[in-house]
Write a protein that holds these residues in place. Structure first.
Motif, PDB file in Angstrom:
ATOM      1  N   CYS A 110      16.577  32.193  29.916  1.00  0.00           N
ATOM      2  CA  CYS A 110      16.398  33.182  30.901  1.00  0.00           C
ATOM      3  C   CYS A 110      15.066  33.640  30.997  1.00  0.00           C
ATOM      4  O   CYS A 110      14.409  33.945  32.111  1.00  0.00           O
ATOM      5  CB  CYS A 110      17.519  34.174  31.234  1.00  0.00           C
ATOM      6  N   LEU A 111      14.561  33.907  29.799  1.00  0.00           N
ATOM      7  CA  LEU A 111      13.284  34.662  29.946  1.00  0.00           C
ATOM      8  C   LEU A 111      12.187  33.856  30.129  1.00  0.00           C
ATOM      9  O   LEU A 111      11.093  34.284  30.126  1.00  0.00           O
ATOM     10  CB  LEU A 111      13.384  35.327  28.266  1.00  0.00           C
ATOM     11  N   SER A 112      12.419  32.679  30.066  1.00  0.00           N
ATOM     12  CA  SER A 112      11.369  31.771  30.626  1.00  0.00           C
ATOM     13  C   SER A 112      11.165  31.607  32.165  1.00  0.00           C
ATOM     14  O   SER A 112      10.353  31.551  32.638  1.00  0.00           O
ATOM     15  CB  SER A 112      11.766  30.070  30.046  1.00  0.00           C
ATOM     16  N   LYS A 113      12.595  31.468  32.645  1.00  0.00           N
ATOM     17  CA  LYS A 113      12.728  30.898  34.045  1.00  0.00           C
ATOM     18  C   LYS A 113      14.134  31.463  34.389  1.00  0.00           C
ATOM     19  O   LYS A 113      14.886  30.992  33.872  1.00  0.00           O
ATOM     20  CB  LYS A 113      12.382  29.772  34.497  1.00  0.00           C
ATOM     21  N   GLU A 114      14.117  32.457  35.510  1.00  0.00           N
ATOM     22  CA  GLU A 114      15.464  32.931  35.987  1.00  0.00           C
ATOM     23  C   GLU A 114      16.252  31.707  36.347  1.00  0.00           C
ATOM     24  O   GLU A 114      17.419  32.118  36.321  1.00  0.00           O
ATOM     25  CB  GLU A 114      15.219  33.814  37.172  1.00  0.00           C
ATOM     26  N   HIS A 115      15.938  30.805  36.711  1.00  0.00           N
ATOM     27  CA  HIS A 115      16.920  29.660  37.001  1.00  0.00           C
ATOM     28  C   HIS A 115      17.671  28.970  35.948  1.00  0.00           C
ATOM     29  O   HIS A 115      18.683  28.399  36.363  1.00  0.00           O
ATOM     30  CB  HIS A 115      16.007  28.438  37.606  1.00  0.00           C
ATOM     31  N   ALA A 116      17.380  29.574  34.595  1.00  0.00           N
ATOM     32  CA  ALA A 116      18.386  29.125  33.561  1.00  0.00           C
ATOM     33  C   ALA A 116      19.515  29.931  33.588  1.00  0.00           C
ATOM     34  O   ALA A 116      20.595  29.700  32.733  1.00  0.00           O
ATOM     35  CB  ALA A 116      17.639  29.315  32.473  1.00  0.00           C
ATOM     36  N   ILE A 117      19.595  30.965  34.579  1.00  0.00           N
ATOM     37  CA  ILE A 117      21.008  31.667  34.636  1.00  0.00           C
ATOM     38  C   ILE A 117      22.119  30.938  34.816  1.00  0.00           C
ATOM     39  O   ILE A 117      23.390  31.319  34.932  1.00  0.00           O
ATOM     40  CB  ILE A 117      20.719  33.002  35.572  1.00  0.00           C
ATOM     41  N   ARG A 280       8.369  21.905  41.698  1.00  0.00           N
ATOM     42  CA  ARG A 280       8.527  22.232  40.211  1.00  0.00           C
ATOM     43  C   ARG A 280       9.887  22.589  39.901  1.00  0.00           C
ATOM     44  O   ARG A 280      10.459  22.796  38.803  1.00  0.00           O
ATOM     45  CB  ARG A 280       7.543  23.328  39.828  1.00  0.00           C
ATOM     46  N   THR A 281      10.415  23.507  40.968  1.00  0.00           N
ATOM     47  CA  THR A 281      11.650  24.118  40.882  1.00  0.00           C
ATOM     48  C   THR A 281      12.855  23.021  40.984  1.00  0.00           C
ATOM     49  O   THR A 281      13.864  23.290  40.796  1.00  0.00           O
ATOM     50  CB  THR A 281      12.029  25.026  42.040  1.00  0.00           C
ATOM     51  N   LEU A 282      12.606  21.681  41.045  1.00  0.00           N
ATOM     52  CA  LEU A 282      13.381  20.603  40.955  1.00  0.00           C
ATOM     53  C   LEU A 282      13.641  19.823  39.752  1.00  0.00           C
ATOM     54  O   LEU A 282      14.255  18.835  39.778  1.00  0.00           O
ATOM     55  CB  LEU A 282      13.148  19.701  42.254  1.00  0.00           C
ATOM     56  N   PHE A 283      12.964  20.569  38.928  1.00  0.00           N
ATOM     57  CA  PHE A 283      12.760  19.926  37.600  1.00  0.00           C
ATOM     58  C   PHE A 283      14.096  19.622  36.860  1.00  0.00           C
ATOM     59  O   PHE A 283      14.453  18.497  36.478  1.00  0.00           O
ATOM     60  CB  PHE A 283      11.987  20.616  36.678  1.00  0.00           C
ATOM     61  N   VAL A 284      15.036  20.588  36.695  1.00  0.00           N
ATOM     62  CA  VAL A 284      16.278  20.722  36.019  1.00  0.00           C
ATOM     63  C   VAL A 284      17.096  19.918  37.126  1.00  0.00           C
ATOM     64  O   VAL A 284      17.973  18.795  36.171  1.00  0.00           O
ATOM     65  CB  VAL A 284      17.006  21.932  35.826  1.00  0.00           C
ATOM     66  N   ALA A 285      17.198  19.832  38.196  1.00  0.00           N
ATOM     67  CA  ALA A 285      18.126  19.067  39.028  1.00  0.00           C
ATOM     68  C   ALA A 285      17.636  17.786  38.741  1.00  0.00           C
ATOM     69  O   ALA A 285      18.558  16.795  39.189  1.00  0.00           O
ATOM     70  CB  ALA A 285      17.648  19.677  40.384  1.00  0.00           C
ATOM     71  N   SER A 286      16.550  17.252  38.740  1.00  0.00           N
ATOM     72  CA  SER A 286      16.326  15.923  38.441  1.00  0.00           C
ATOM     73  C   SER A 286      16.860  15.279  37.462  1.00  0.00           C
ATOM     74  O   SER A 286      17.124  14.110  37.424  1.00  0.00           O
ATOM     75  CB  SER A 286      14.574  15.678  38.667  1.00  0.00           C
ATOM     76  N   GLY A 287      16.967  16.062  36.487  1.00  0.00           N
ATOM     77  CA  GLY A 287      17.785  15.496  35.323  1.00  0.00           C
ATOM     78  C   GLY A 287      19.224  15.035  35.762  1.00  0.00           C
ATOM     79  O   GLY A 287      19.658  14.059  35.200  1.00  0.00           O
ATOM     80  N   GLY A 288      19.824  15.754  36.606  1.00  0.00           N
ATOM     81  CA  GLY A 288      21.150  15.640  36.840  1.00  0.00           C
ATOM     82  C   GLY A 288      21.142  14.400  37.767  1.00  0.00           C
ATOM     83  O   GLY A 288      21.873  13.424  37.664  1.00  0.00           O
ATOM     84  N   VAL A 289      20.203  14.040  38.524  1.00  0.00           N
ATOM     85  CA  VAL A 289      19.819  12.649  39.435  1.00  0.00           C
ATOM     86  C   VAL A 289      19.783  11.532  38.528  1.00  0.00           C
ATOM     87  O   VAL A 289      20.411  10.606  38.796  1.00  0.00           O
ATOM     88  CB  VAL A 289      18.958  13.037  40.579  1.00  0.00           C
ATOM     89  N   MET A 290      18.586  11.762  37.558  1.00  0.00           N
ATOM     90  CA  MET A 290      18.554  10.571  36.650  1.00  0.00           C
ATOM     91  C   MET A 290      19.855  10.421  35.833  1.00  0.00           C
ATOM     92  O   MET A 290      20.087   9.143  35.689  1.00  0.00           O
ATOM     93  CB  MET A 290      17.506  10.903  35.667  1.00  0.00           C
TER      94      MET A 290
END
Length: 479
Positions: A110-117, A280-290
């Motif tokens: 969370c302290l790195s990027k709010e998207h981790a919430i 850049r904001t699709l980075f974590v989502a791309s993990g789900g796609v792969m």
């Protein structure tokens, strides 16, 4: 921010240190992602998913652009937390050590990027789909309740702390995205259905990439159209397949949930953000796609012995070609992020309909003292998207800086007529009126600014300057 400060100190401000750290972080993220996949899939499929993730051109913006370290760090901590959770749950109940470790990783994310919430939702999705157990789902969710409650409390504390430090940012974030300014949830939802097509293209065919997707590249959707209907059909179809295959292919179902959860923040549905789409904001989502791709491959190649040697060789050849293409496209795209000049010039080519691309290019042209070309770019930006008064405000500021205040006053006045709350335009107008010797008009403008209650110190300082300049001029003019 602490990481940036350390890198700056180590390298004396050299960009090389930042890029070395970004590459190292990306390698760690890919390794953590591979670890997650090895918990979920057979080894060949896990390696395939991790390899596709590693070479994906969509990730260039997060790696080549230094600010993308926020995405890398958030993903690293999220993947590590998921890995700890999966291993712990497959051993049995979560231990206190595992719970504390996941909580610490959550805080760091969370302290790195709010998207981790959204990590708690990702863990619940994993428990519901890929954690084997004879106990019913309700009981298994009860087993992880202490962890989820702890993470929920941590997330709320993070939100409170963020608001305490930065102030209430919901309205500010809404204003930072002119496309969705003041739009209700329904309009944002329809717009994001249109964006879904771009997401799918970027995940599966990233041949064309762009640093910006501002209007008119993507516009607000206010009613039904063919693109939105196609997006809705695709979304319903994929969700239906995930539901139907939840028992036969639970990893694929988890991958679908992973992607959806990771897109909650970038979708602008929970809160309006400062962008409608950013690679850049699709980075974590791309993990789900792969993960989904690897899960589908693993599902249909379960009986590998029945596959002919020719089919296996062709499959390996296709995978090899895809990986090589990913490396080539990623390498070429890296060069676009060499420096600001290269990036801004290329973005106008990549997204000629983006008004923000023209604004960024104008900034570069001003720095190179190519003022005529810069004002032409500002004119194009305003013509593309006149709703954003910041374009005219920027033009007025540049006019006042390089060509005097005559044109600037007209632009500042125009901006304030559309949006009287823009304190920067009022400050600029008052400054120009003082410089032109229109002291009474300047004083009126300053008083209007003081009445708004915003930027009080700036207006108070302007009042002193205006009175001082007027007093110094009066003896010479005899007025």
């Amino acid at each position: 921010m602490l990481g940036f400060a350390v890198q700056w100190a180590l390298g004396g401000g050299s960009s090389l240190v930042f890029h070395i750290v970004s590459i190292a972080l990306y390698a760690l993220v890919c390794a953590a992602f591979l670890g997650v996949l090895l918990e979920l899939l057979p080894e060949p499929a896990a390696w395939l998913g991790a390899a596709l993730f590693a070479v994906h051109p969509l990730h260039v913006e997060a790696v080549a652009n230094v600010v993308g370290q926020a995405e890398l760090l958030a993903a690293l901590f999220m993947f590590l937390a998921l890995l700890v959770f999966l291993r712990s749950r497959r051993r049995g109940n979560l231990t206190l050590r595992d719970t504390c470790l996941v909580a610490v990783l959550y805080v760091l994310g969370c302290l790195s990027k709010e998207h981790a919430i959204v990590l708690p939702l990702l863990l619940i999705a994993a428990e519901a789909t890929v954690i084997d157990g004879e106990a019913p789902l309700r009981r298994r969710l009860r087993d992880i309740r202490p962890l989820i409650l702890a993470l929920g409390a941590t997330g709320l504390a993070f939100i409170w702390l963020r608001i305490h430090v930065l102030g209430p940012t919901a309205a500010a974030s809404d204003e930072s995205n002119a496309l969705l300014l003041g739009q209700p949830l329904g309009i944002r939802a329809m717009t994001m259905l249109r964006v879904l097509l771009e997401w799918i293209r970027l995940f599966f065919w990233p041949a064309h990439l762009s640093a910006d997707y501002s209007p008119r590249v993507i516009d607000v959707v206010t009613g039904l159209n063919s693109e939105m209907l196609a997006s809705a059909a695709i979304l319903v179809g994929i969700a239906g397949l995930a539901w139907v295959g939840r028992r036969a292919a639970p990893v694929a179902t988890f991958a679908f949930l992973w992607t959806g959860i990771a897109l909650l923040i970038p979708s602008n549905l929970l809160v309006p953000t400062g962008f409608v789409l950013a690679e850049r904001t699709l980075f974590v989502a791309s993990g789900g796609v792969m993960l989904a791709v690897a899960a589908v491959v693993a599902h249909f190649s379960r009986n590998e012995a029945t596959l002919s040697p020719l089919v296996r060789r062709m499959t390996l050849a296709v995978v090899g070609v895809v990986l090589v293409l990913g490396i080539i496209v990623s390498g070429i795209r890296q060069r676009v992020w060499r420096d600001d000049d290269t990036l801004f010039a290329q973005t106008v080519v990549d997204a000629p309909a983006s008004y923000k691309a023209h604004m960024a290019y104008a900034t570069m042209l001003f720095q190179k003292h190519r003022r005529e070309a810069a004002f032409e770019q500002i004119g194009l930006a305003h013509a593309l998207f006149p709703k954003d008064m910041g374009v005219l405000e920027y033009a007025a500021e540049e006019y006042s800086r390089v060509e005097g205040c005559r044109n600037a006053v007209a632009l500042f006045t125009r901006v304030l007529a559309e949006d009287p709350r823009r304190a920067e335009s009022r400050v600029g107008l008052a400054s120009c009126l003082t410089a032109m010797g229109r002291f009474a008009d300047a004083r009126k403008t300053i008083r209007e600014g003081l009445a708004t209650g915003e930027s009080l110190s700036a207006f108070e300082r302007l009042m002193v300057i205006n009175d001082s300049v007027e007093a110094s001029v009066r003896p010479r003019t005899g007025k």
